[in-house]
Design an enzyme around this catalytic site. Sequence first.
Site, PDB file in Angstrom:
ATOM      1  N   ASP A   1       1.037  -1.086  -0.365  1.00  0.00           N
ATOM      2  CA  ASP A   1      -0.090   0.825   0.043  1.00  0.00           C
ATOM      3  C   ASP A   1       0.660   1.509   0.221  1.00  0.00           C
ATOM      4  OD1 ASP A   1      -2.239  -1.837  -0.151  1.00  0.00           O
ATOM      5  OD2 ASP A   1      -2.581  -1.797   2.055  1.00  0.00           O
TER       6      ASP A   1
ATOM      7  N   SER B   1      -4.768  -8.164  10.495  1.00  0.00           N
ATOM      8  CA  SER B   1      -4.873  -6.767   9.660  1.00  0.00           C
ATOM      9  C   SER B   1      -6.126  -6.504   9.089  1.00  0.00           C
ATOM     10  CB  SER B   1      -3.715  -6.446   9.380  1.00  0.00           C
ATOM     11  OG  SER B   1      -3.481  -5.371   8.073  1.00  0.00           O
TER      12      SER B   1
HETATM   13  N1  ARG Z   1      -1.649  -7.948  -0.441  1.00  0.00           N
HETATM   14  C1  ARG Z   1      -3.284  -7.201  -0.399  1.00  0.00           C
HETATM   15  C2  ARG Z   1      -2.646  -6.127  -1.552  1.00  0.00           C
HETATM   16  O1  ARG Z   1      -1.454  -5.864  -1.659  1.00  0.00           O
HETATM   17  C3  ARG Z   1      -3.457  -6.576   0.858  1.00  0.00           C
HETATM   18  C4  ARG Z   1      -3.596  -5.572   1.554  1.00  0.00           C
HETATM   19  C5  ARG Z   1      -4.090  -5.346   2.560  1.00  0.00           C
HETATM   20  N2  ARG Z   1      -3.553  -4.185   2.770  1.00  0.00           N
HETATM   21  C6  ARG Z   1      -3.727  -4.170   4.586  1.00  0.00           C
HETATM   22  N3  ARG Z   1      -3.287  -2.705   5.110  1.00  0.00           N
HETATM   23  N4  ARG Z   1      -3.890  -5.459   5.145  1.00  0.00           N
HETATM   24  O2  ARG Z   1      -3.336  -5.522  -1.658  1.00  0.00           O
END
Ligand code: ARG
Length: 406
Positions: A127, A178
């Site tokens: 992210d 999370s």
């Molecule tokens: N691994 C997934 C992605 O990169 C999910 C990310 C989830 N983000 C979080 N902040 N928990 O798209």
Amino acid sequence: MTKRVVLAYSGGLDTSVAVRWLMEHEGVEVVAVAVDVGQSTGGDDDWEAIRNRALAAGAVEAVVVDARREMAEDFCVPALQANARYEGKYPLVSSLSRPVIVRHLVAEARRHGASAVAHGCTGKGNDQVRFEVGTRALAPDLEVFAPARVWGLTREDCIDLAARWEIPITVTKDKLYSIDENLWGRAIEAGVIEDPWNRPPEDVYTMTRPTAAEPVEVVVGFESGAPVSVDGVAMSPLEVIQHMNAVVGSYGFGRLDMVENRRVGIKSRETYEAPGALALVMAHSDLEDLTLERDLHHEKARLEPRWAELVYDGLWFSPLKQALDAFIAESQRHVTGEVRLRLEPGRCWVVGRRSPVSLYDYGLATYDATDTFRHEDAAGFVRLWGLGVATWASRQGAKIPAEGDA
Ligand code: ARG
């Protein structure tokens, strides 16, 4: 004038602490921007409570943006049209919401005269990449702060700081997972599921709790690749997605359990639920089977994984992604019609499809007497199709030795 930073604010512990931390450590004013992309606000919170928490944490300004329609139309629909599944599985849930949020961070930065944006991501995930690469594409002049990447605080530290700074937030010391959520689905990480061998406990799921028992059929209507109706009732893309999440989710369909490759080089165990997204992609791609000419269909299938990879990697705003968008948009012109999905507990599959511009020709396909196919054309076609191979076989090919050959 004091420097201003626009922070992507979720209302959770980390971004709440980040408001005050940025003020103290960077000497900036913080404008908190909470973007509603269809996530649940959690606990007893509503968006007003989240806005007030940002102000209580010290933000000079707190803004809540309802971006659900934009998320549906400008992000989920293109992902649907691309049948997007990263590594063949993950429908890009979190990858789609970050560029929406970036758009609003940049817009609010301009509106509030800020010279930087900030996010609450750590250094280990995707992210941060999406926030920062997206911001650099839309507003290369803005600086980016990532407090959670540098502050070295544990969850316990954050809880203590929130208490000391009198930020009104209820948290438990042992946060189990999370979670990231939006219209297109939900991602669940950490806790016991960090061991890829462990089965995700049933309580990680909220969108796919199996409550329905009676089989049902749902007809999804598409126009030029965009969902426009359910069971004949006209709906906006946002309404279709919300409706499908509720109905498909109630059959417990839409769960994914996978190990995926993050952009930063880490393999991670991911648990997802995306009932609406997975059912819609299934329906949409089935309608393409009916309406796309063969070469176009095959070429599109080759490009789809690339589109998903770019979006996953934070390149929503990038030239190759734009060019692929143009290809995909053109490919969707005749993806119009309806798909029948059948739902049973734990299952969802296509049982029928129809289109006013279907390329399925009954007269050509049938084996009955109404057949319109010119059988006499077949023999010559097949002979020429195989001519090259036949020539190769006679001069160079390895022939199967006949019985009795030495
Ligand atoms: N691994 C997934 C992605 O990169 C999910 C990310 C989830 N983000 C979080 N902040 N928990 O798209």
